[in-house]
Design a protein around this motif. Structure first.
Motif, mmCIF file in Angstrom:
data_model
loop_
_atom_site.group_PDB
_atom_site.id
_atom_site.type_symbol
_atom_site.label_atom_id
_atom_site.label_comp_id
_atom_site.label_asym_id
_atom_site.label_seq_id
_atom_site.Cartn_x
_atom_site.Cartn_y
_atom_site.Cartn_z
ATOM 1 N N ALA A 87 0.825 -1.204 0.000
ATOM 2 C CA ALA A 87 0.000 0.000 0.000
ATOM 3 C C ALA A 87 0.861 1.257 0.000
ATOM 4 C CB ALA A 87 -0.932 -0.010 1.209
ATOM 5 N N LEU A 88 1.917 1.254 0.813
ATOM 6 C CA LEU A 88 2.791 2.422 0.894
ATOM 7 C C LEU A 88 3.527 2.661 -0.419
ATOM 8 C CD1 LEU A 88 4.186 4.659 2.546
ATOM 9 C CD2 LEU A 88 5.869 2.944 3.258
ATOM 10 N N LEU A 89 4.102 1.598 -0.990
ATOM 11 C CA LEU A 89 4.909 1.743 -2.197
ATOM 12 C C LEU A 89 4.074 1.991 -3.446
ATOM 13 C CD1 LEU A 89 7.536 -1.077 -1.537
ATOM 14 C CD2 LEU A 89 7.834 1.393 -1.241
ATOM 15 N N SER A 90 2.764 1.751 -3.362
ATOM 16 C CA SER A 90 1.880 2.035 -4.493
ATOM 17 C C SER A 90 1.343 3.457 -4.465
ATOM 18 C CB SER A 90 0.707 1.055 -4.505
ATOM 19 O OG SER A 90 1.157 -0.269 -4.624
ATOM 20 N N GLY A 91 1.680 4.211 -3.422
ATOM 21 C CA GLY A 91 1.201 5.580 -3.317
ATOM 22 C C GLY A 91 -0.213 5.695 -2.771
ATOM 23 N N LEU A 92 -0.669 4.681 -2.021
ATOM 24 C CA LEU A 92 -2.037 4.718 -1.496
ATOM 25 C C LEU A 92 -2.153 5.558 -0.241
ATOM 26 C CD1 LEU A 92 -3.133 0.995 -2.008
ATOM 27 C CD2 LEU A 92 -3.168 2.903 -3.623
ATOM 28 N N TRP A 93 -1.086 5.652 0.522
ATOM 29 C CA TRP A 93 -1.117 6.476 1.728
ATOM 30 C C TRP A 93 -0.682 7.911 1.444
ATOM 31 C CZ3 TRP A 93 1.578 2.673 5.660
ATOM 32 C CH2 TRP A 93 0.714 1.598 5.893
ATOM 33 N N PHE A 94 0.350 8.042 0.649
ATOM 34 C CA PHE A 94 0.855 9.353 0.265
ATOM 35 C C PHE A 94 1.062 9.342 -1.248
ATOM 36 C CE2 PHE A 94 2.695 8.177 4.398
ATOM 37 C CZ PHE A 94 2.091 9.126 5.206
ATOM 38 N N PRO A 95 0.773 10.438 -1.924
ATOM 39 C CA PRO A 95 0.972 10.476 -3.374
ATOM 40 C C PRO A 95 2.405 10.138 -3.756
ATOM 41 C CG PRO A 95 -0.279 12.388 -2.621
ATOM 42 C CD PRO A 95 0.204 11.692 -1.388
ATOM 43 N N LEU A 96 2.571 9.445 -4.873
ATOM 44 C CA LEU A 96 3.896 9.004 -5.292
ATOM 45 C C LEU A 96 4.841 10.162 -5.568
ATOM 46 C CD1 LEU A 96 3.185 5.974 -7.665
ATOM 47 C CD2 LEU A 96 4.304 5.934 -5.433
ATOM 48 N N PHE A 97 4.308 11.330 -5.970
ATOM 49 C CA PHE A 97 5.206 12.436 -6.286
ATOM 50 C C PHE A 97 5.878 13.002 -5.035
ATOM 51 C CE2 PHE A 97 0.967 14.416 -5.823
ATOM 52 C CZ PHE A 97 1.228 15.381 -4.864
ATOM 53 N N LEU A 98 5.405 12.599 -3.840
ATOM 54 C CA LEU A 98 6.046 13.008 -2.601
ATOM 55 C C LEU A 98 7.148 12.042 -2.181
ATOM 56 C CD1 LEU A 98 2.925 14.066 -0.473
ATOM 57 C CD2 LEU A 98 4.476 15.550 -1.755
ATOM 58 N N MET A 99 7.335 10.951 -2.928
ATOM 59 C CA MET A 99 8.285 9.912 -2.558
ATOM 60 C C MET A 99 9.482 9.911 -3.499
ATOM 61 S SD MET A 99 5.726 6.762 -1.641
ATOM 62 C CE MET A 99 4.334 7.010 -0.543
ATOM 63 N N PRO A 100 10.554 9.207 -3.119
ATOM 64 C CA PRO A 100 11.733 9.121 -3.991
ATOM 65 C C PRO A 100 11.409 8.465 -5.330
ATOM 66 C CG PRO A 100 12.250 8.393 -1.755
ATOM 67 C CD PRO A 100 10.768 8.572 -1.809
ATOM 68 N N ASP A 101 12.245 8.723 -6.302
ATOM 69 C CA ASP A 101 12.004 8.190 -7.649
ATOM 70 C C ASP A 101 11.994 6.670 -7.674
ATOM 71 O OD1 ASP A 101 11.837 10.747 -8.616
ATOM 72 O OD2 ASP A 101 13.929 10.836 -9.290
ATOM 73 N N TRP A 102 12.828 6.025 -6.859
ATOM 74 C CA TRP A 102 12.906 4.568 -6.905
ATOM 75 C C TRP A 102 11.594 3.920 -6.471
ATOM 76 C CZ3 TRP A 102 12.064 1.624 -2.580
ATOM 77 C CH2 TRP A 102 12.196 2.243 -1.345
ATOM 78 N N VAL A 103 10.836 4.608 -5.600
ATOM 79 C CA VAL A 103 9.551 4.071 -5.169
ATOM 80 C C VAL A 103 8.594 3.995 -6.364
ATOM 81 C CG1 VAL A 103 7.552 4.440 -3.668
ATOM 82 C CG2 VAL A 103 9.866 4.899 -2.819
ATOM 83 N N GLN A 104 8.657 4.989 -7.226
ATOM 84 C CA GLN A 104 7.785 4.980 -8.390
ATOM 85 C C GLN A 104 8.091 3.796 -9.305
ATOM 86 O OE1 GLN A 104 7.459 8.865 -10.257
ATOM 87 N NE2 GLN A 104 8.116 9.885 -8.374
ATOM 88 N N TRP A 105 9.352 3.410 -9.416
ATOM 89 C CA TRP A 105 9.703 2.255 -10.241
ATOM 90 C C TRP A 105 9.219 0.965 -9.600
ATOM 91 C CZ3 TRP A 105 11.027 2.690 -15.104
ATOM 92 C CH2 TRP A 105 11.608 3.888 -15.542
ATOM 93 N N VAL A 106 9.314 0.874 -8.274
ATOM 94 C CA VAL A 106 8.803 -0.311 -7.571
ATOM 95 C C VAL A 106 7.295 -0.422 -7.751
ATOM 96 C CG1 VAL A 106 8.502 -1.377 -5.298
ATOM 97 C CG2 VAL A 106 10.690 -0.322 -5.895
ATOM 98 N N ALA A 107 6.620 0.716 -7.737
ATOM 99 C CA ALA A 107 5.155 0.719 -7.825
ATOM 100 C C ALA A 107 4.653 0.070 -9.102
ATOM 101 C CB ALA A 107 4.627 2.155 -7.722
#
Length: 245
Positions: free
Chosen positions: A171-191
Motif C-alpha cells: 500500500a505504501l509503495l503504491s502511493g495509497l497512503w501518500f501520493p507518489l510524487f512526494l516519494m523518492p524516484d525509486w519508489v515509483q519504479w517499484v510501484a
C-alpha cells in the motif's frame, strides 16, 4: 448453486462472529482517509484523489486477510481435508470466500463514499460512483489470489503476520497512503510492479487523474497477475491436503 449458497452463509456467519476481522477492515481506511485526506489534506484540496487511494487500500484488506488466514487455519487444523473428503466441491468453498470478501469490500467503499461526500464535499457523477464500485469490487480478485497463495504456504499462526508484511508495504509503495510524487524516484519504479498501483490507476482514471498509460495495460497486468497466482496455486494443490508446513 445450493451448495455454494450454504457455504457462503456459513462463511459469512463465521466472519460476523469475528469482530477482530471486520472492525479493523472497516475502520482503517475510513480513519486514514479522515486524517490524511480531510484533516491534513495531503492532496491540496483534491479529496477525491485520496478517496480513490484509500478505497483501493480498503478493498485490499478483506480478500488478503480472509483468504490467507481462513485457508491457513482450515488447512492446518484439518477442516479443509474434511471438506475435500465430503461431497462438497472445492470451487464452492473458494467462491463463497471470494463473494464474502467482495461484499465486505463493497461495504468499505460505501463507508468511504459517505465520508467523502459528507465531510470532504466530494461530488462525482452517478456513473463515476458506479464505475468505481465495479472496478474496486472486481479488483479484489488479484489480492484474493495472492491471499490464497499465502494461505497455501503459511502456517496457521503466521498467516496474518505474513499478510501484514506484504499488504502494508504494498500500500505504501503504491502511493495509497501518500501520493507518489512526494516519494523518492525509486519508489515509483517499484510501484509499477505492484497490482495495487495498477488498480488505483484505473480508479484515478475515472476522475480524470490517471497516469499516461492506457487503461487496458493496467487491466492486462491485473489479469496476468491473477492468472499467475492461480497457476502457482495449481502447482501447490497438494498444500490443501491439510498437512502442516
Amino acid at each position: 448453486m445450493s451448495q455454494w449458497i450454504v457455504e457462503a452463509q456459513m462463511d459469512m456467519r463465521a466472519l460476523l462472529r469475528s469482530p477482530s476481522f471486520y472492525l479493523p477492515a472497516f475502520a482503517f481506511p475510513v480513519v486514514f482517509y479522515f486524517f490524511f485526506g480531510i484533516m491534513l489534506d495531503f492532496s491540496n484540496g483534491h479529496s477525491d484523489y485520496l478517496l480513490i487511494s484509500y478505497a483501493c487500500f480498503g478493498i485490499m484488506g478483506p480478500p488478503f486477510f480472509h483468504l490467507a488466514v481462513s485457508l491457513a487455519s482450515e488447512r492446518t487444523q484439518g477442516w479443509l481435508t474434511l471438506k475435500l473428503l465430503s461431497p462438497m466441491q472445492f470451487n464452492s468453498f473458494i467462491a463463497a470466500k471470494l463473494f464474502n470478501s467482495a461484499l465486505f469490500s463493497v461495504v468499505i467503499l460505501l463507508l468511504l463514499y459517505i465520508e467523502a461526500a459528507w465531510l470532504a464535499d466530494v461530488r462525482l457523477w452517478f456513473w463515476q460512483w458506479g464505475l468505481l464500485t465495479l472496478i474496486f469490487t472486481l479488483g479484489t480478485l488479484p489480492f484474493a489470489a495472492l491471499g490464497m497463495l499465502i494461505g497455501a504456504l503459511a502456517p496457521d499462526r503466521a498467516a496474518a503476520g505474513v499478510v501484514n508484511l506484504i499488504y502494508l508495504p504494498m500500500a505504501l509503495l503504491s502511493g495509497l497512503w501518500f501520493p507518489l510524487f512526494l516519494m523518492p524516484d525509486w519508489v515509483q519504479w517499484v510501484a509499477y510492479g505492484l497490482p495495487s498501483y495498477h488498480l488505483v490507476q484505473l480508479g484515478y482514471g475515472v476522475i480524470g487523474q490517471g497516469d499516461e498509460v492506457s487503461w487496458y495495460w493496467h487491466i492486462t497486468y491485473l489479469c496476468l497477475f491473477s492468472v499467475g497466482m492461480m497457476l502457482i496455486l495449481r502447482g501447490l494443490s497438494g498444500r490443501f491436503s491439510g498437512s502442516n508446513p
